[in-house]
Design a protein around this motif. Structure first.
Motif, PDB file in Angstrom:
ATOM      1  N   MET A  31       7.651  -2.122   3.563  1.00 50.52           N
ATOM      2  CA  MET A  31       8.144  -1.753   2.266  1.00 50.52           C
ATOM      3  C   MET A  31       6.997  -1.170   1.438  1.00 50.52           C
ATOM      4  O   MET A  31       5.899  -1.704   1.432  1.00 50.52           O
ATOM      5  CB  MET A  31       8.711  -2.989   1.573  1.00 50.52           C
ATOM      6  CG  MET A  31       9.867  -2.671   0.687  1.00 50.52           C
ATOM      7  SD  MET A  31      10.677  -4.182   0.227  1.00 50.52           S
ATOM      8  CE  MET A  31      10.504  -4.044  -1.501  1.00 50.52           C
ATOM      9  N   LEU A  32       7.233  -0.081   0.773  1.00 51.28           N
ATOM     10  CA  LEU A  32       6.207   0.569  -0.024  1.00 51.28           C
ATOM     11  C   LEU A  32       6.127  -0.037  -1.413  1.00 51.28           C
ATOM     12  O   LEU A  32       7.138  -0.401  -2.007  1.00 51.28           O
ATOM     13  CB  LEU A  32       6.509   2.064  -0.162  1.00 51.28           C
ATOM     14  CG  LEU A  32       6.440   2.885   1.105  1.00 51.28           C
ATOM     15  CD1 LEU A  32       6.950   4.292   0.817  1.00 51.28           C
ATOM     16  CD2 LEU A  32       5.018   2.946   1.599  1.00 51.28           C
ATOM     17  N   LYS A  33       4.895  -0.119  -1.906  1.00 48.39           N
ATOM     18  CA  LYS A  33       4.707  -0.569  -3.281  1.00 48.39           C
ATOM     19  C   LYS A  33       5.066   0.573  -4.221  1.00 48.39           C
ATOM     20  O   LYS A  33       4.758   1.725  -3.935  1.00 48.39           O
ATOM     21  CB  LYS A  33       3.244  -0.921  -3.521  1.00 48.39           C
ATOM     22  CG  LYS A  33       2.812  -2.233  -2.974  1.00 48.39           C
ATOM     23  CD  LYS A  33       1.473  -2.556  -3.607  1.00 48.39           C
ATOM     24  CE  LYS A  33       0.567  -3.294  -2.725  1.00 48.39           C
ATOM     25  NZ  LYS A  33      -0.749  -3.486  -3.302  1.00 48.39           N
ATOM     26  N   PRO A  34       5.651   0.265  -5.363  1.00 43.37           N
ATOM     27  CA  PRO A  34       5.913   1.345  -6.313  1.00 43.37           C
ATOM     28  C   PRO A  34       4.601   1.848  -6.903  1.00 43.37           C
ATOM     29  O   PRO A  34       3.660   1.083  -7.102  1.00 43.37           O
ATOM     30  CB  PRO A  34       6.782   0.684  -7.384  1.00 43.37           C
ATOM     31  CG  PRO A  34       6.553  -0.779  -7.241  1.00 43.37           C
ATOM     32  CD  PRO A  34       6.160  -1.019  -5.814  1.00 43.37           C
ATOM     33  N   LYS A  35       4.527   3.154  -7.140  1.00 44.22           N
ATOM     34  CA  LYS A  35       3.323   3.748  -7.708  1.00 44.22           C
ATOM     35  C   LYS A  35       3.141   3.281  -9.147  1.00 44.22           C
ATOM     36  O   LYS A  35       4.104   3.206  -9.900  1.00 44.22           O
ATOM     37  CB  LYS A  35       3.424   5.272  -7.710  1.00 44.22           C
ATOM     38  CG  LYS A  35       2.864   5.932  -6.507  1.00 44.22           C
ATOM     39  CD  LYS A  35       2.827   7.422  -6.743  1.00 44.22           C
ATOM     40  CE  LYS A  35       1.974   8.086  -5.705  1.00 44.22           C
ATOM     41  NZ  LYS A  35       1.921   9.519  -5.895  1.00 44.22           N
ATOM     42  N   THR A  36       1.881   2.993  -9.506  1.00 42.39           N
ATOM     43  CA  THR A  36       1.623   2.634 -10.892  1.00 42.39           C
ATOM     44  C   THR A  36       1.414   3.910 -11.689  1.00 42.39           C
ATOM     45  O   THR A  36       0.693   4.809 -11.264  1.00 42.39           O
ATOM     46  CB  THR A  36       0.377   1.738 -11.014  1.00 42.39           C
ATOM     47  OG1 THR A  36      -0.726   2.415 -10.448  1.00 42.39           O
ATOM     48  CG2 THR A  36       0.572   0.424 -10.306  1.00 42.39           C
TER      49      THR A  36
END
Length: 105
Positions: free
Chosen positions: A1-6
């Motif tokens: 699962m990818l982390k959401p971009k900050t």
């Protein structure tokens, strides 16, 4: 699962909250003049500048440079004639419709 971009907005909020926490914990922010942090004893730090040694004399090597250039770009006379490559040509019928491709030399 990818982390959401900050995003920049999220980063700004995080930094602002960290500064607020620091101030609430009785932290004190000091004012530093622009460019002051790059100075050592009020002067620029010159220990990392690489001009401490005198300029060295270079030995000219034109024959070596010429040999390298000759290997990169051989003269046209040494290349010789290019071989004739076969080309693809379309054959058409009497009505101008394409029939097939043929190779010609």
């Amino acid at each position: 699962m990818l982390k959401p971009k900050t995003t920049k907005k999220d980063t700004r909020k995080e930094l602002e909250s960290l500064v607020d926490e620091f101030i609430k914990a009785k932290g004190e922010i000091q004012h530093v003049d622009m460019g002051e942090s790059g100075l050592v004893d009020g002067k620029y730090n010159t220990t990392h500048i690489g001009f401490s040694e005198p300029k060295q004399q270079r030995t000219p090597l034109p024959h070596v440079v010429a040999a390298i250039q000759e290997r990169k770009h051989p003269p046209a006379s040494q290349k010789g004639p290019l071989p004739n490559k076969p080309t693809k040509k379309m054959l058409y019928d009497d009505f101008g419709e394409p029939l097939r491709w043929v190779w010609e030399e």
